[in-house]
Design a protein around this motif. Structure first.
Motif, PDB file in Angstrom:
ATOM      1  N   ARG A 128       0.867  -1.118  -0.148  1.00 37.00           N
ATOM      2  CA  ARG A 128       0.073  -0.121   0.048  1.00 37.00           C
ATOM      3  C   ARG A 128       0.905   1.190   0.177  1.00 37.00           C
ATOM      4  NH1 ARG A 128      -5.356   1.568   3.290  1.00 37.00           N
ATOM      5  NH2 ARG A 128      -5.231   3.851   3.247  1.00 37.00           N
ATOM      6  N   LEU A 129       0.725   2.206  -0.875  1.00 39.44           N
ATOM      7  CA  LEU A 129       1.327   3.378  -1.173  1.00 39.44           C
ATOM      8  C   LEU A 129       0.395   4.736  -0.926  1.00 39.44           C
ATOM      9  CD1 LEU A 129       2.246   1.310  -3.463  1.00 39.44           C
ATOM     10  CD2 LEU A 129       4.363   2.880  -3.574  1.00 39.44           C
ATOM     11  N   GLU A 130       0.767   5.604  -0.464  1.00 40.55           N
ATOM     12  CA  GLU A 130       0.024   6.998  -0.364  1.00 40.55           C
ATOM     13  C   GLU A 130       0.921   8.052  -0.078  1.00 40.55           C
ATOM     14  OE1 GLU A 130      -3.061   6.917   2.512  1.00 40.55           O
ATOM     15  OE2 GLU A 130      -1.970   5.689   3.971  1.00 40.55           O
ATOM     16  N   PRO A 131       0.414   9.483  -0.189  1.00 41.70           N
ATOM     17  CA  PRO A 131      -0.637   9.897  -0.708  1.00 41.70           C
ATOM     18  C   PRO A 131      -0.398   9.838  -2.631  1.00 41.70           C
ATOM     19  CG  PRO A 131       0.597  11.630  -0.026  1.00 41.70           C
ATOM     20  CD  PRO A 131       1.546  10.477   0.231  1.00 41.70           C
ATOM     21  N   LEU A 132      -1.117   9.178  -3.110  1.00 41.13           N
ATOM     22  CA  LEU A 132      -0.897   9.284  -4.733  1.00 41.13           C
ATOM     23  C   LEU A 132      -2.228   9.715  -5.143  1.00 41.13           C
ATOM     24  CD1 LEU A 132       1.201   5.977  -5.338  1.00 41.13           C
ATOM     25  CD2 LEU A 132       2.065   8.585  -5.518  1.00 41.13           C
ATOM     26  N   ASP A 133      -2.299  10.324  -6.394  1.00 37.28           N
ATOM     27  CA  ASP A 133      -3.333  10.750  -6.903  1.00 37.28           C
ATOM     28  C   ASP A 133      -3.666  10.041  -8.364  1.00 37.28           C
ATOM     29  OD1 ASP A 133      -5.418  12.333  -8.122  1.00 37.28           O
ATOM     30  OD2 ASP A 133      -4.394  14.162  -8.092  1.00 37.28           O
ATOM     31  N   PRO A 134      -4.635   9.523  -8.876  1.00 38.70           N
ATOM     32  CA  PRO A 134      -4.948   8.697  -9.926  1.00 38.70           C
ATOM     33  C   PRO A 134      -5.003   9.678 -11.032  1.00 38.70           C
ATOM     34  CG  PRO A 134      -6.901   8.361  -8.568  1.00 38.70           C
ATOM     35  CD  PRO A 134      -5.962   9.304  -7.736  1.00 38.70           C
ATOM     36  N   ALA A 135      -5.586  11.004 -10.836  1.00 32.88           N
ATOM     37  CA  ALA A 135      -5.602  11.735 -11.790  1.00 32.88           C
ATOM     38  C   ALA A 135      -4.455  12.888 -11.942  1.00 32.88           C
ATOM     39  CB  ALA A 135      -6.993  12.638 -11.518  1.00 32.88           C
ATOM     40  N   ALA A 194      -3.694  -4.141  -9.380  1.00 32.13           N
ATOM     41  CA  ALA A 194      -3.614  -2.731  -8.767  1.00 32.13           C
ATOM     42  C   ALA A 194      -4.815  -2.402  -8.429  1.00 32.13           C
ATOM     43  CB  ALA A 194      -2.951  -2.064  -9.513  1.00 32.13           C
ATOM     44  N   GLN A 195      -5.091  -1.701  -7.184  1.00 28.55           N
ATOM     45  CA  GLN A 195      -6.489  -1.283  -6.791  1.00 28.55           C
ATOM     46  C   GLN A 195      -6.505   0.055  -5.946  1.00 28.55           C
ATOM     47  OE1 GLN A 195      -8.811  -3.623  -4.092  1.00 28.55           O
ATOM     48  NE2 GLN A 195      -7.137  -4.799  -3.464  1.00 28.55           N
ATOM     49  N   TRP A 196      -7.034   0.867  -6.171  1.00 32.99           N
ATOM     50  CA  TRP A 196      -7.309   2.183  -5.337  1.00 32.99           C
ATOM     51  C   TRP A 196      -8.240   1.626  -4.166  1.00 32.99           C
ATOM     52  CZ3 TRP A 196      -4.340   6.240  -5.651  1.00 32.99           C
ATOM     53  CH2 TRP A 196      -3.519   6.350  -7.009  1.00 32.99           C
ATOM     54  N   LEU A 197      -7.306   1.954  -2.942  1.00 30.90           N
ATOM     55  CA  LEU A 197      -8.326   1.513  -1.651  1.00 30.90           C
ATOM     56  C   LEU A 197      -9.131   2.879  -1.173  1.00 30.90           C
ATOM     57  CD1 LEU A 197      -5.401  -0.071   0.143  1.00 30.90           C
ATOM     58  CD2 LEU A 197      -7.279  -1.031  -1.154  1.00 30.90           C
ATOM     59  N   ASP A 198      -8.741   4.223  -1.515  1.00 27.62           N
ATOM     60  CA  ASP A 198      -9.437   5.566  -1.526  1.00 27.62           C
ATOM     61  C   ASP A 198      -8.714   6.233  -2.390  1.00 27.62           C
ATOM     62  OD1 ASP A 198      -7.075   6.556  -0.256  1.00 27.62           O
ATOM     63  OD2 ASP A 198      -7.922   5.595   1.629  1.00 27.62           O
ATOM     64  N   GLN A 223      -6.590   8.351  -2.201  1.00 25.72           N
ATOM     65  CA  GLN A 223      -4.871   8.631  -2.297  1.00 25.72           C
ATOM     66  C   GLN A 223      -4.332   7.610  -2.058  1.00 25.72           C
ATOM     67  OE1 GLN A 223      -4.422  11.676   0.803  1.00 25.72           O
ATOM     68  NE2 GLN A 223      -4.168  13.226  -0.871  1.00 25.72           N
ATOM     69  N   ALA A 224      -4.831   6.259  -1.588  1.00 31.13           N
ATOM     70  CA  ALA A 224      -4.070   4.874  -1.497  1.00 31.13           C
ATOM     71  C   ALA A 224      -4.075   3.743  -2.400  1.00 31.13           C
ATOM     72  CB  ALA A 224      -4.580   4.535   0.022  1.00 31.13           C
ATOM     73  N   LEU A 225      -3.006   3.574  -3.049  1.00 29.63           N
ATOM     74  CA  LEU A 225      -2.894   2.517  -4.199  1.00 29.63           C
ATOM     75  C   LEU A 225      -2.518   1.201  -3.469  1.00 29.63           C
ATOM     76  CD1 LEU A 225      -2.919   1.588  -6.967  1.00 29.63           C
ATOM     77  CD2 LEU A 225      -0.745   2.628  -7.190  1.00 29.63           C
ATOM     78  N   GLU A 226      -2.950   0.143  -3.870  1.00 30.74           N
ATOM     79  CA  GLU A 226      -2.260  -1.136  -3.322  1.00 30.74           C
ATOM     80  C   GLU A 226      -1.976  -2.052  -4.812  1.00 30.74           C
ATOM     81  OE1 GLU A 226      -3.742  -4.310  -0.102  1.00 30.74           O
ATOM     82  OE2 GLU A 226      -4.641  -5.090  -2.145  1.00 30.74           O
ATOM     83  N   LEU A 227      -0.833  -2.381  -4.929  1.00 31.20           N
ATOM     84  CA  LEU A 227      -0.248  -3.177  -5.820  1.00 31.20           C
ATOM     85  C   LEU A 227       0.242  -4.458  -5.400  1.00 31.20           C
ATOM     86  CD1 LEU A 227       1.091  -2.259  -9.335  1.00 31.20           C
ATOM     87  CD2 LEU A 227       2.628  -3.765  -7.824  1.00 31.20           C
TER      88      LEU A 227
END
Length: 423
Positions: A256-263, A282-286, A288-292
C-alpha cells in the motif's frame, strides 16, 4: 551500503510489505515554487518535496529577492517581484531548477546573474533553450565554474517562439512558465518533443495558478497576466513510488502506497499500467491510497517515451522477471544525471542478466541466474540508479557505492526502503 535482506535474500510471497508514504513530487514542487514566485500575492503549499533539487530552487528564489519561509510545514512564498540576484546562485545538479529559471532570469532579472552548480549540470543540453533567449537579447557567458547570464535589455510583451525540444521538454516548460507572467503570454511551437507528458503536467499546474493554457499537438497557447497566488496541497511523487511498486512486483507481495493521485498528470504514473500488463494487480483503496500486488507473470514490454525516468528501475526489475523484457523510448537517458542507458545495462549485468542496447532508445533484457560475489555497484552519483540497485538487491543482494546520492530527490529513501521490508 549492503543490499542484503533477511532470510538469505529471499522474500516469501503472500505476506504484505509494510505500507509506505511517498515523498512529494520534485517535478510538481519545482513547477509550483516558480509559479508562486511569478504570481502576485502570497501562495502557501503543503506536501512539497524536501530534497536537494527543491532546496536549490528554494534557495535560488530567496537569493533572487523573493520572500520564502516555512511555517509549521507550510511553505509561504511572496510572489510577483522582479528577480535580482544578491550573489551567485548555486543550483547543485538540478536540471529543472536551471532550465525553469533561465527564461525568467533572461527576460526579467534586474542585472546580471551568476549561475553555478555541479559540473554535470552545465554539460547537459542547454543550447535549444538558450537560442531563443539570445535572439531576444540575453547573453550567456559560460566558464569552468558555471556561467554569467546577462538579461535582455527590453522585456518582451509576449513570446512567439519555435523551439527545438527533441532533447528535453524542460526547455518548453521553462519558456511557458515565464510566458504566463508576461502581459501578452505567448505561443510556443515545436515539431518533436522529448517526454511530452511533462507538458501535460505543466499545463495542469499553470491552470491551477489561474492560467488557462491550451496544449495542442505541436503548439502551446499561454494567456498572459492571469497568474494568481494559491493555497495548495502538493501531490506525492510517482517517480519516487516506482522502486517500491517494483518491489511488490519482484517479491510477489502486496504493498500500500500513499498519498498518490490517480488523476495526476505525472507521466511516471504509467508504472502501474506497465506492471499490470506484466501480470500484477492494482486497486485504489481510497482517493489517495494505491495497493499493488505481484508477482510478475511475464517480462516487461513498455514504451517509456513519456516516462523515461522509469527506465533504470524497470531495467532492474526486468533482470528479475520470469522472461525477457524490452524497454523502448529511452533516447533521453544518456543526457540525464549520468548516461542512464549505459548504467542500466551495466546494472542488469551486475544482477546476472544479459543486456542489449539497440541504438540509443531500446534496452533488451534477458534474466540470468543470481550472480555470485562481485564488486559494489556504482550508481554514478545518480539517485535513480541507486533506487534501481535497491530493486535488484531484493533477489541478488550485493552492495551499492555512494548510497547518499539518493538525497537529490529522496533523502529518506533507504530508511523507507528498510521499513517497507521490515528490516
Amino acid at each position: 551500503m549492503l543490499l542484503s535482506l533477511p532470510e538469505d535474500n529471499r522474500l516469501p510471497r503472500g505476506r504484505a510489505l509494510h505500507p509506505i508514504r511517498v515523498p512529494g513530487s520534485k517535478s510538481v514542487t519545482n513547477r509550483a515554487l516558480l509559479l508562486a514566485a511569478l504570481a502576485p500575492g502570497t501562495s502557501r503549499f503543503q506536501g512539497g518535496l524536501e530534497a536537494e533539487d527543491t532546496r536549490w530552487m528554494r534557495r535560488a528564489l530567496t537569493d533572487l529577492g523573493l520572500g520564502l519561509q516555512e511555517q509549521d510545514g507550510v511553505w509561504v512564498i511572496e510572489g510577483g517581484r522582479r528577480p535580482r540576484a544578491s550573489g551567485p546562485l548555486w543550483l547543485g545538479a538540478s536540471g529543472t531548477t536551471l532550465r525553469f529559471l533561465l527564461p525568467w532570469l533572461a527576460l526579467k532579472a534586474e542585472g546580471p546573474v551568476r549561475l553555478e552548480g555541479d559540473p554535470r549540470l552545465f554539460e547537459r543540453p542547454l543550447g535549444p533553450l538558450l537560442a531563443p533567449l539570445e535572439a531576444l537579447g540575453a547573453a550567456w557567458e559560460p566558464d569552468r565554474q558555471g556561467a554569467w547570464l546577462r538579461p535582455a535589455p527590453q522585456l518582451p510583451e509576449r513570446l512567439d517562439l519555435t523551439v527545438d525540444a527533441r532533447l528535453s521538454s524542460q526547455f518548453l516548460t521553462g519558456l511557458a512558465l515565464t510566458a504566463a507572467a508576461l502581459p501578452g503570454g505567448g505561443t510556443l511551437r515545436w515539431t518533436e518533443v522529448a517526454s511530452p507528458s511533462y507538458l501535460v503536467l505543466t499545463t495542469q499546474w499553470l491552470q491551477r495558478f489561474g492560467c488557462e493554457a491550451r496544449l495542442e499537438p505541436g503548439q502551446w497557447n499561454i494567456p498572459g497576466g492571469a497568474l494568481g497566488a494559491r493555497t495548495l496541497d502538493l501531490p506525492g511523487d510517482w517517480s519516487g513510488a516506482a522502486a517500491f511498486l517494483a518491489a511488490a512486483a519482484a517479491t510477489g507481495r502486496s504493498l500500500r502506497l500513499e498519498p498518490l493521485d490517480p488523476a495526476d498528470a505525472q507521466g511516471d504514473r504509467a508504472m502501474v499500467a506497465i506492471l499490470e500488463a506484466a501480470g500484477c494487480r492494482a486497486q485504489w483503496l481510497d482517493s489517495q491510497a494505491l495497493e499493488l500486488s505481484g508477482p510478475l507473470a511475464r517480462g516487461l514490454d513498455a514504451d517509456l517515451t513519456d516516462c523515461p525516468d522509469l527506465g533504470p528501475v524497470l531495467a532492474a526489475l526486468a533482470a528479475l522477471a520470469p522472461a525477457p523484457s524490452e524497454l523502448r523510448g529511452l533516447h533521453t537517458l544518456p543526457l540525464k544525471e549520468c548516461d542512464r542507458l549505459d548504467a542500466s545495462a551495466e546494472l542488469v549485468r551486475w544482477l546476472g542478466g544479459a543486456a542489449e542496447v539497440i541504438g540509443d532508445h531500446t534496452l533488451r533484457v534477458t534474466p540470468g541466474p543470481p550472480p555470485g560475489p562481485r564488486p559494489a555497484f556504482d550508481p554514478r552519483n545518480d539517485h535513480r540508479m541507486a533506487f534501481a540497485a535497491a530493486v535488484g538487491g531484493l533477489r541478488c543482494g550485493g552492495e551499492v557505492r555512494d548510497p547518499h546520492c539518493v538525497a537529490k530527490t529522496f533523502p529518506q529513501f533507504w530508511d523507507v526502503w528498510r521499513g517497507m521490508l521490515g528490516c
